[in-house]
Motif scaffolding. Sequence first.
Motif, short mmCIF file in Angstrom:
data_model
loop_
_atom_site.label_atom_id
_atom_site.label_comp_id
_atom_site.label_asym_id
_atom_site.label_seq_id
_atom_site.Cartn_x
_atom_site.Cartn_y
_atom_site.Cartn_z
N LEU A 58 -74.44 0.75 -24.29
CA LEU A 58 -74.87 -0.54 -24.80
C LEU A 58 -75.43 -1.36 -23.64
O LEU A 58 -75.00 -1.20 -22.50
N PRO A 59 -76.40 -2.22 -23.89
CA PRO A 59 -77.01 -2.99 -22.80
C PRO A 59 -76.03 -3.88 -22.06
O PRO A 59 -76.25 -4.18 -20.88
N TYR A 60 -74.95 -4.28 -22.71
CA TYR A 60 -73.95 -5.13 -22.05
C TYR A 60 -72.75 -4.33 -21.52
O TYR A 60 -71.77 -4.90 -21.05
N LYS A 61 -72.86 -3.01 -21.59
CA LYS A 61 -71.81 -2.15 -21.00
C LYS A 61 -72.47 -1.03 -20.18
O LYS A 61 -72.07 0.12 -20.23
N ASN A 62 -73.47 -1.42 -19.41
CA ASN A 62 -74.27 -0.44 -18.68
C ASN A 62 -73.93 -0.49 -17.19
O ASN A 62 -74.75 -0.85 -16.36
N HIS A 63 -72.71 -0.10 -16.84
CA HIS A 63 -72.25 -0.20 -15.46
C HIS A 63 -72.41 1.09 -14.67
O HIS A 63 -72.36 1.09 -13.45
N TYR A 64 -72.61 2.19 -15.37
CA TYR A 64 -72.63 3.50 -14.71
C TYR A 64 -73.73 3.57 -13.66
O TYR A 64 -73.51 4.04 -12.53
N VAL A 65 -74.94 3.13 -14.01
CA VAL A 65 -76.07 3.26 -13.09
C VAL A 65 -75.86 2.38 -11.86
O VAL A 65 -76.18 2.80 -10.73
N TYR A 66 -75.32 1.21 -12.05
CA TYR A 66 -75.02 0.34 -10.90
C TYR A 66 -74.02 1.01 -9.96
O TYR A 66 -74.18 0.97 -8.74
N SER A 67 -73.01 1.64 -10.54
CA SER A 67 -72.02 2.33 -9.71
C SER A 67 -72.64 3.51 -8.99
O SER A 67 -72.34 3.78 -7.82
N TYR A 68 -73.51 4.24 -9.69
CA TYR A 68 -74.20 5.37 -9.07
C TYR A 68 -75.03 4.91 -7.86
O TYR A 68 -74.96 5.51 -6.78
N LEU A 69 -75.79 3.84 -8.04
CA LEU A 69 -76.61 3.33 -6.94
C LEU A 69 -75.74 2.80 -5.80
O LEU A 69 -76.08 2.96 -4.62
N SER A 70 -74.62 2.22 -6.15
CA SER A 70 -73.70 1.74 -5.12
C SER A 70 -73.25 2.88 -4.22
O SER A 70 -73.22 2.76 -2.99
N ASN A 71 -72.94 4.03 -4.83
CA ASN A 71 -72.52 5.20 -4.05
C ASN A 71 -73.68 5.78 -3.24
O ASN A 71 -73.51 6.16 -2.07
N GLN A 72 -74.85 5.85 -3.86
CA GLN A 72 -76.00 6.44 -3.18
C GLN A 72 -76.50 5.58 -2.03
O GLN A 72 -76.90 6.10 -0.98
N TRP A 73 -76.48 4.29 -2.23
CA TRP A 73 -77.00 3.37 -1.22
C TRP A 73 -75.94 2.94 -0.21
O TRP A 73 -76.26 2.27 0.77
#
Length: 250
Positions: free
Chosen positions: A205-220
């Motif tokens: 859901l657009p208001y439960k879209n935390h996975y990508v942010y967490s992925y980028l946090s790990n990558q960056w």
Amino acid sequence: MSVSLIDTHCHINFFSNAGEIALECEKKKIHTIYVTTLPSQFEETYLYVKPLKYIYPSLGFHCLENDYNLEKEKSIFLRNISKTKFIGEVGLDFSKRAIQSKEKQIEIFKFILNNIKSKNKIINLHSSNAEDIVLEFLIKYDIKKAIFHWYSGKIGTLNEILNYGYYFSINESMCKSKKGQNIISKIPKERILIETDAPFIKNILPYKNHYVYSYLSNQWQLDIDTVIYIVYNNFNRLQNTDNKKNLFDF
């Protein structure tokens, strides 16, 4: 810092509870580009989302939606261009499932680009197996602002897209595939946006879209708040507007 999550590609109208989804995005202050796939969809729903501050209605004419009354849809497209700065979902799809309609797709895409080329629009692109020609048309029609949604093409073409100043929106499915991970690793931080493509990517859901942010946090190797700041700043820079509702509150 006070910033919000974004979703630059969400098909709100395809949810059975579309109204509830839109209102929840508004409540949680999720800046959401609500893409449509036909001009008539945009026109039917525009008045409902227009009062919302965090929902951005996007005038779409999807390349796979070519078995409708095209002349009628073109007419609807033209009379709604002035109502939004967002155009999408539009583009080309030359995959096996769609290649038979290649010429009709190109006709529609040229029609869209020709009618927005002198306007300050942000175009949200579908480019499956047609990335090179989509880019070629953007350059030909001098389109300044574009988001390549769920990019899956060649890295060489990706680099050309970056050279022209365009953006990429990434999603959870890309983060979970090796090809998607490789593509994401080639996109500079300042050109990344985040999408759900919901409900086509299920259980997001657009208001439960935390996975990508967490992925980028790990990558960056950056904390999550910094990632949110970077992505939201990209969204703001893309819009390049004086409208205060779209600016950060730092």
